[in-house]
Motif scaffolding. Structure first.
Motif, PDB file in Angstrom:
ATOM      1  N   ARG A   1     -62.142 -26.700  76.485  1.00  0.00           N
ATOM      2  CA  ARG A   1     -63.447 -26.654  75.841  1.00  0.00           C
ATOM      3  C   ARG A   1     -63.719 -28.007  75.200  1.00  0.00           C
ATOM      4  O   ARG A   1     -62.878 -28.905  75.233  1.00  0.00           O
ATOM      5  CB  ARG A   1     -63.531 -25.520  74.832  1.00  0.00           C
ATOM      6  N   SER A   2     -64.900 -28.174  74.584  1.00  0.00           N
ATOM      7  CA  SER A   2     -65.326 -29.484  74.104  1.00  0.00           C
ATOM      8  C   SER A   2     -66.169 -29.341  72.853  1.00  0.00           C
ATOM      9  O   SER A   2     -66.539 -28.239  72.448  1.00  0.00           O
ATOM     10  CB  SER A   2     -66.140 -30.184  75.203  1.00  0.00           C
ATOM     11  N   CYS A   3     -66.479 -30.479  72.230  1.00  0.00           N
ATOM     12  CA  CYS A   3     -67.368 -30.479  71.072  1.00  0.00           C
ATOM     13  C   CYS A   3     -68.257 -31.712  71.127  1.00  0.00           C
ATOM     14  O   CYS A   3     -68.000 -32.652  71.882  1.00  0.00           O
ATOM     15  CB  CYS A   3     -66.586 -30.408  69.764  1.00  0.00           C
ATOM     16  N   PHE A   4     -69.303 -31.696  70.307  1.00  0.00           N
ATOM     17  CA  PHE A   4     -70.284 -32.783  70.259  1.00  0.00           C
ATOM     18  C   PHE A   4     -70.388 -33.241  68.817  1.00  0.00           C
ATOM     19  O   PHE A   4     -70.864 -32.509  67.951  1.00  0.00           O
ATOM     20  CB  PHE A   4     -71.637 -32.289  70.780  1.00  0.00           C
ATOM     21  N   ALA A   5     -69.896 -34.454  68.533  1.00  0.00           N
ATOM     22  CA  ALA A   5     -69.804 -34.963  67.168  1.00  0.00           C
ATOM     23  C   ALA A   5     -70.968 -35.905  66.884  1.00  0.00           C
ATOM     24  O   ALA A   5     -70.915 -37.099  67.212  1.00  0.00           O
ATOM     25  CB  ALA A   5     -68.467 -35.676  66.955  1.00  0.00           C
ATOM     26  N   MET A   6     -72.005 -35.356  66.259  1.00  0.00           N
ATOM     27  CA  MET A   6     -73.201 -36.147  65.974  1.00  0.00           C
ATOM     28  C   MET A   6     -73.579 -36.061  64.491  1.00  0.00           C
ATOM     29  O   MET A   6     -73.728 -37.071  63.813  1.00  0.00           O
ATOM     30  CB  MET A   6     -74.364 -35.671  66.845  1.00  0.00           C
TER      31      MET A   6
ATOM     32  N   ASN B   1     -64.012 -20.162  68.092  1.00  0.00           N
ATOM     33  CA  ASN B   1     -64.690 -21.408  68.468  1.00  0.00           C
ATOM     34  C   ASN B   1     -65.087 -22.176  67.211  1.00  0.00           C
ATOM     35  O   ASN B   1     -64.545 -23.217  66.916  1.00  0.00           O
ATOM     36  CB  ASN B   1     -65.898 -21.090  69.355  1.00  0.00           C
ATOM     37  N   GLY B   2     -65.998 -21.658  66.434  1.00  0.00           N
ATOM     38  CA  GLY B   2     -66.296 -22.181  65.115  1.00  0.00           C
ATOM     39  C   GLY B   2     -66.964 -23.541  65.058  1.00  0.00           C
ATOM     40  O   GLY B   2     -67.301 -24.147  66.069  1.00  0.00           O
ATOM     41  N   HIS B   3     -67.199 -23.979  63.832  1.00  0.00           N
ATOM     42  CA  HIS B   3     -67.838 -25.266  63.539  1.00  0.00           C
ATOM     43  C   HIS B   3     -66.951 -25.980  62.518  1.00  0.00           C
ATOM     44  O   HIS B   3     -66.378 -25.342  61.643  1.00  0.00           O
ATOM     45  CB  HIS B   3     -69.236 -25.063  62.954  1.00  0.00           C
ATOM     46  N   ALA B   4     -66.870 -27.299  62.600  1.00  0.00           N
ATOM     47  CA  ALA B   4     -65.896 -27.985  61.755  1.00  0.00           C
ATOM     48  C   ALA B   4     -66.429 -29.283  61.181  1.00  0.00           C
ATOM     49  O   ALA B   4     -67.360 -29.896  61.719  1.00  0.00           O
ATOM     50  CB  ALA B   4     -64.622 -28.279  62.547  1.00  0.00           C
ATOM     51  N   GLU B   5     -65.806 -29.672  60.075  1.00  0.00           N
ATOM     52  CA  GLU B   5     -65.912 -31.038  59.578  1.00  0.00           C
ATOM     53  C   GLU B   5     -64.738 -31.802  60.186  1.00  0.00           C
ATOM     54  O   GLU B   5     -63.590 -31.345  60.116  1.00  0.00           O
ATOM     55  CB  GLU B   5     -65.838 -31.064  58.053  1.00  0.00           C
ATOM     56  N   VAL B   6     -65.032 -32.961  60.770  1.00  0.00           N
ATOM     57  CA  VAL B   6     -64.014 -33.714  61.498  1.00  0.00           C
ATOM     58  C   VAL B   6     -64.021 -35.167  61.030  1.00  0.00           C
ATOM     59  O   VAL B   6     -65.081 -35.801  60.964  1.00  0.00           O
ATOM     60  CB  VAL B   6     -64.238 -33.668  63.028  1.00  0.00           C
ATOM     61  N   LEU B   7     -62.853 -35.675  60.719  1.00  0.00           N
ATOM     62  CA  LEU B   7     -62.703 -37.068  60.298  1.00  0.00           C
ATOM     63  C   LEU B   7     -62.167 -37.897  61.458  1.00  0.00           C
ATOM     64  O   LEU B   7     -61.200 -37.513  62.117  1.00  0.00           O
ATOM     65  CB  LEU B   7     -61.734 -37.147  59.112  1.00  0.00           C
ATOM     66  N   PHE B   8     -62.817 -39.027  61.697  1.00  0.00           N
ATOM     67  CA  PHE B   8     -62.359 -39.998  62.698  1.00  0.00           C
ATOM     68  C   PHE B   8     -61.947 -41.256  61.937  1.00  0.00           C
ATOM     69  O   PHE B   8     -62.803 -41.992  61.422  1.00  0.00           O
ATOM     70  CB  PHE B   8     -63.472 -40.297  63.706  1.00  0.00           C
ATOM     71  N   ASP B   9     -60.649 -41.487  61.834  1.00  0.00           N
ATOM     72  CA  ASP B   9     -60.099 -42.551  61.004  1.00  0.00           C
ATOM     73  C   ASP B   9     -59.384 -43.578  61.880  1.00  0.00           C
ATOM     74  O   ASP B   9     -58.259 -43.360  62.335  1.00  0.00           O
ATOM     75  CB  ASP B   9     -59.139 -41.954  59.974  1.00  0.00           C
TER      76      ASP B   9
ATOM     77  N   THR C   1     -69.585 -29.691  63.787  1.00  0.00           N
ATOM     78  CA  THR C   1     -69.120 -30.032  65.127  1.00  0.00           C
ATOM     79  C   THR C   1     -68.605 -28.754  65.779  1.00  0.00           C
ATOM     80  O   THR C   1     -67.440 -28.381  65.639  1.00  0.00           O
ATOM     81  CB  THR C   1     -68.017 -31.111  65.050  1.00  0.00           C
ATOM     82  N   THR C   2     -69.511 -28.079  66.467  1.00  0.00           N
ATOM     83  CA  THR C   2     -69.201 -26.773  67.048  1.00  0.00           C
ATOM     84  C   THR C   2     -68.128 -26.900  68.116  1.00  0.00           C
ATOM     85  O   THR C   2     -68.219 -27.733  69.010  1.00  0.00           O
ATOM     86  CB  THR C   2     -70.468 -26.139  67.643  1.00  0.00           C
ATOM     87  N   GLY C   3     -67.122 -26.056  68.007  1.00  0.00           N
ATOM     88  CA  GLY C   3     -66.041 -26.019  68.977  1.00  0.00           C
ATOM     89  C   GLY C   3     -64.807 -26.786  68.565  1.00  0.00           C
ATOM     90  O   GLY C   3     -63.734 -26.591  69.141  1.00  0.00           O
ATOM     91  N   ALA C   4     -64.921 -27.668  67.569  1.00  0.00           N
ATOM     92  CA  ALA C   4     -63.782 -28.512  67.194  1.00  0.00           C
ATOM     93  C   ALA C   4     -62.560 -27.734  66.707  1.00  0.00           C
ATOM     94  O   ALA C   4     -61.432 -28.159  66.959  1.00  0.00           O
ATOM     95  CB  ALA C   4     -64.216 -29.542  66.151  1.00  0.00           C
ATOM     96  N   PRO C   5     -62.719 -26.596  66.000  1.00  0.00           N
ATOM     97  CA  PRO C   5     -61.514 -25.883  65.548  1.00  0.00           C
ATOM     98  C   PRO C   5     -60.781 -25.137  66.655  1.00  0.00           C
ATOM     99  O   PRO C   5     -59.645 -24.690  66.452  1.00  0.00           O
ATOM    100  CB  PRO C   5     -62.063 -24.878  64.510  1.00  0.00           C
TER     101      PRO C   5
END
Length: 401
Positions: A130-135, A224-232, A168-172
């Motif tokens: 599966r995938s997510c879209f980080a916008m 599936n869920g929605h997430a807060e995602v950090l890109f460091d 970010t839907t799907g990230a978890p």
């Protein structure tokens, strides 16, 4: 415009409806029980069984309009099929037609290189990942995509990515293996619509951290869920860019058109089911000496719901027809109109159904509360109502220049 289904679509409708009756509806409770027991983020066994059955029957990737990777359906042909799938919260994934994977697959299919398609599109089409879209970002008003602050900086043969995203839907989901990340490669570009780019980021890349799952009115939408995602300081090869630097806004516009209409198509199906629930409840309950179905206010609400659904469906069909015949850009007013009209219609119809169910409508016994939460969230997803209304008004005023 002629909206009656052709023979191919009619046959698929019949096949889909039979699959829904035989496999989807009877397994909704089992799916919910699996999610609630043990690890909520563990993929459901019953979902994998349903996916295998759907693929065996050829009910797979129906959403890909005008693509060699799909069944060759137009948007207008897909609309009544998507409506059927929208009647159940578990159906879209079972047919590999769930967001955000549909939008991501269309994006890679349309804008990706052959190497990117082989690495990511193929397993997505097969339903193996599966995938997510980080916008969207928490620090800025992301309804204006030019506000996005995340950075994509060239460093030799790589890009270094930094930013904090959310919703970010799907990230978890542990099956989520790839993100399409939107950030700025050239924040000083004089054209603010050429500052952004999109890049493919494998979720297992060092520096990608799912900070937390988010809830919608208390629902976490696991697994599936929605997430807060950090890109460091996430480092990916420059070959992971989609289409080229400065093309992110262009890709976003191309991606969101089909995504918006798919949301609306599914919402028509869910509204139909909410109306069916309302009618069954009205026939089965007695209050103040007579069935609810004989109460004037009930009759008025049922009529209002039917009118609203029919109006919304016709507007969705018109938008789909225009996307097929004149393209997404020319159909942008119609796409914006359905994105405002349909989620508002669904919210209203579900609200009336909940009211007729009394206090039970607010519980999870009938599923209406969760549908209401999802319907209300659609007024933000893929752009809030206010943005779409402003676009519709500007396009209307242009007629008088």
């Amino acid at each position: 415009m002629y909206f009656a289904p052709n023979a191919k679509v009619a046959a698929l409708q019949e096949k889909l409806q039979a699959f829904m009756d035989r496999h989807i509806y009877p397994n909704e409770a089992r799916y919910a029980a699996e999610v609630e027991s043990g690890d909520r983020w563990k993929p459901s066994v019953v979902m994998e069984e349903l996916k295998a059955k759907a693929r065996e029957q050829g009910l797979w990737n129906l959403f890909l309009a005008h693509s060699k990777n799909g069944p060759g359906l137009t948007n207008l042909e897909y609309a009544p099929l998507c409506e059927i799938m929208g009647r159940s919260p578990i159906a879209p994934e079972a047919f590999n037609c769930a967001a955000p994977d549909t939008g991501n697959m269309e994006t890679i299919d349309q804008y990706g290189t052959e190497e990117q398609k082989a690495q990511w599109l193929k397993p997505l089409l097969e339903g193996r990942i599966r995938s997510c879209f980080a916008m969207t970002e928490p620090a800025v008003a992301s309804s204006d995509a030019t506000n996005i602050e995340s950075s994509i900086v060239r460093d030799g043969d790589d890009y270094v990515i930094n930013g904090r995203k959310w919703w970010t839907t799907g990230a978890p989901d542990p099956r989520c293996k790839i993100a399409i990340f939107m950030g700025k490669t050239d924040p000083r570009h004089p054209d603010r619509y050429r500052q952004q780019s999109m890049v493919l980021v494998p979720m297992e890349t060092p520096g990608v951290k799912v900070v937390r799952p988010l809830t919608v009115f208390g629902y976490d939408d696991a697994p599936n869920g929605h997430a807060e995602v950090l890109f460091d300081n996430v480092r990916v090869p420059r070959s992971n860019i989609l289409l080229g630097e400065g093309r992110g806004f262009e890709i976003a516009q191309g991606r969101l058109g089909p995504g918006r209409i798919h949301h609306c198509m599914r919402s028509i199906g869910m509204a139909e089911r909410a109306l069916e629930d309302m009618c069954r409840r009205a026939k089965s309950r007695v209050a103040f000496g007579k069935p609810l179905s004989e109460q004037g206010v009930t009759l008025e609400r049922i009529a209002e719901a039917r009118i609203a659904i029919e109006q919304a469906r016709l507007l969705v069909f018109k938008a789909a027809y225009m996307m097929d015949t004149v393209g997404n850009k020319v159909a942008r007013a119609e796409i914006a109109m359905i994105k405002v009209a349909v989620p508002n219609m669904l919210t209203r119809v579900v609200d009336m159904s909940m009211q007729l169910h009394g206090a039970a409508g607010m519980s999870d016994d009938f599923g209406l509360a969760k549908v209401y939460a999802g319907a209300r969230s659609l007024r933000f997803a893929d752009g809030p109502d206010e943005v779409h209304r402003a676009q519709i008004a500007r396009l209307e005023l242009k007629k008088y220049n």
